[in-house]
Scaffold this motif. Structure first.
Motif, PDB file in Angstrom:
ATOM      1  N   THR A  38       0.836  -1.195   0.000  1.00  0.00           N
ATOM      2  CA  THR A  38       0.000   0.000   0.000  1.00  0.00           C
ATOM      3  C   THR A  38       0.872   1.245   0.000  1.00  0.00           C
ATOM      4  O   THR A  38       2.000   1.230   0.487  1.00  0.00           O
ATOM      5  CB  THR A  38      -0.922   0.038   1.229  1.00  0.00           C
ATOM      6  N   VAL A  41      -2.628   6.060   1.824  1.00  0.00           N
ATOM      7  CA  VAL A  41      -4.085   5.954   1.878  1.00  0.00           C
ATOM      8  C   VAL A  41      -4.599   7.094   2.745  1.00  0.00           C
ATOM      9  O   VAL A  41      -4.159   7.284   3.873  1.00  0.00           O
ATOM     10  CB  VAL A  41      -4.520   4.588   2.446  1.00  0.00           C
ATOM     11  N   ILE A  77      -9.468   6.189   0.870  1.00  0.00           N
ATOM     12  CA  ILE A  77      -9.686   4.950   1.615  1.00  0.00           C
ATOM     13  C   ILE A  77     -10.785   4.082   0.986  1.00  0.00           C
ATOM     14  O   ILE A  77     -10.667   2.855   0.954  1.00  0.00           O
ATOM     15  CB  ILE A  77      -9.997   5.238   3.119  1.00  0.00           C
ATOM     16  N   GLY A  78     -11.820   4.692   0.455  1.00  0.00           N
ATOM     17  CA  GLY A  78     -12.897   3.931  -0.191  1.00  0.00           C
ATOM     18  C   GLY A  78     -12.400   3.169  -1.411  1.00  0.00           C
ATOM     19  O   GLY A  78     -12.750   1.996  -1.617  1.00  0.00           O
ATOM     20  N   PHE A  80      -9.283   2.284  -1.871  1.00  0.00           N
ATOM     21  CA  PHE A  80      -8.370   1.284  -1.332  1.00  0.00           C
ATOM     22  C   PHE A  80      -9.131   0.032  -0.890  1.00  0.00           C
ATOM     23  O   PHE A  80      -8.761  -1.090  -1.240  1.00  0.00           O
ATOM     24  CB  PHE A  80      -7.589   1.877  -0.152  1.00  0.00           C
ATOM     25  N   LEU A  81     -10.222   0.220  -0.161  1.00  0.00           N
ATOM     26  CA  LEU A  81     -11.014  -0.918   0.319  1.00  0.00           C
ATOM     27  C   LEU A  81     -11.660  -1.679  -0.834  1.00  0.00           C
ATOM     28  O   LEU A  81     -11.739  -2.913  -0.802  1.00  0.00           O
ATOM     29  CB  LEU A  81     -12.069  -0.444   1.325  1.00  0.00           C
ATOM     30  N   THR A  82     -12.089  -0.960  -1.864  1.00  0.00           N
ATOM     31  CA  THR A  82     -12.639  -1.619  -3.060  1.00  0.00           C
ATOM     32  C   THR A  82     -11.571  -2.486  -3.716  1.00  0.00           C
ATOM     33  O   THR A  82     -11.848  -3.614  -4.139  1.00  0.00           O
ATOM     34  CB  THR A  82     -13.172  -0.565  -4.057  1.00  0.00           C
ATOM     35  N   CYS A  83     -10.362  -1.969  -3.802  1.00  0.00           N
ATOM     36  CA  CYS A  83      -9.249  -2.745  -4.373  1.00  0.00           C
ATOM     37  C   CYS A  83      -8.997  -4.015  -3.563  1.00  0.00           C
ATOM     38  O   CYS A  83      -8.839  -5.102  -4.140  1.00  0.00           O
ATOM     39  CB  CYS A  83      -7.971  -1.914  -4.429  1.00  0.00           C
ATOM     40  N   ILE A  84      -8.959  -3.892  -2.245  1.00  0.00           N
ATOM     41  CA  ILE A  84      -8.721  -5.055  -1.379  1.00  0.00           C
ATOM     42  C   ILE A  84      -9.819  -6.103  -1.613  1.00  0.00           C
ATOM     43  O   ILE A  84      -9.525  -7.293  -1.783  1.00  0.00           O
ATOM     44  CB  ILE A  84      -8.683  -4.651   0.113  1.00  0.00           C
ATOM     45  N   GLU A  85     -11.061  -5.657  -1.645  1.00  0.00           N
ATOM     46  CA  GLU A  85     -12.176  -6.586  -1.862  1.00  0.00           C
ATOM     47  C   GLU A  85     -12.036  -7.315  -3.200  1.00  0.00           C
ATOM     48  O   GLU A  85     -12.176  -8.535  -3.279  1.00  0.00           O
ATOM     49  CB  GLU A  85     -13.502  -5.824  -1.813  1.00  0.00           C
TER      50      GLU A  85
END
Length: 167
Positions: A38, A41, A77-78, A80-85
């Protein structure tokens, strides 16, 4: 991605050592693993200081940056979380590492300009720039080629919109 890993600072060397240890562990245990790298973020975190919160909190004080010309990759951050998912759900290959970022860079000077414009802040950009003697250009932007293959997009919130959400 294709270059040799190398760093000249403790933080960078530690990241490299952790990556090598992870790969070695996964080979010994015969498991697949992926190192998610990462970058910067940004979110509305009130407990942790990020560059936007730092500027906002210190706007009426003397702000000195080591290098306002350095370019970094900042991600909301949103996104980033979409990428992780999407990585968790769609990563069918055994990549050793995946960089998570926007693939675009922004200088601290540009962030100051955006903050000034958005909040109508009284920032004397010339004074800040002139007080800093370091004018070298350092660029740390994410290579997101692997990420794009997994998540099928590279459209992320632009830095202007990210700053608006935080301010």
């Amino acid at each position: 991605e294709n270059s040799k890993i190398g760093s000249n600072n403790y933080y960078g060397k530690s990241k490299i050592q952790i990556h090598k240890t992870l790969i070695q562990f996964s080979k010994i245990k015969k498991i697949n693993c992926t190192n998610l790298r990462t970058f910067n973020v940004l979110g509305k975190d009130t407990k942790k200081n990020n560059i936007i919160n730092y500027i906002k909190k210190n706007i009426n004080k003397k702000i000195i940056f080591k290098n306002i010309n350095s370019e970094r990759d900042y991600m909301w951050i949103g996104d980033f979380l979409t990428c992780i998912e999407k990585i968790v759900l769609n990563n069918n290959k055994n990549y050793q590492a995946i960089n998570i970022g926007t693939g675009k860079g922004t200088t601290i000077y540009k962030i100051l300009e955006i903050c000034k414009k958005i909040n109508n802040l009284k920032i004397n950009l010339k004074k800040i720039k002139n007080e800093n003697k370091v004018y070298s250009f350092e660029k740390k932007i994410t290579n997101i080629n692997r990420l794009k293959k997994i998540i099928s997009t590279n459209k992320f919130l632009i830095i202007d919109e990210t700053i608006k959400k935080i301010i």
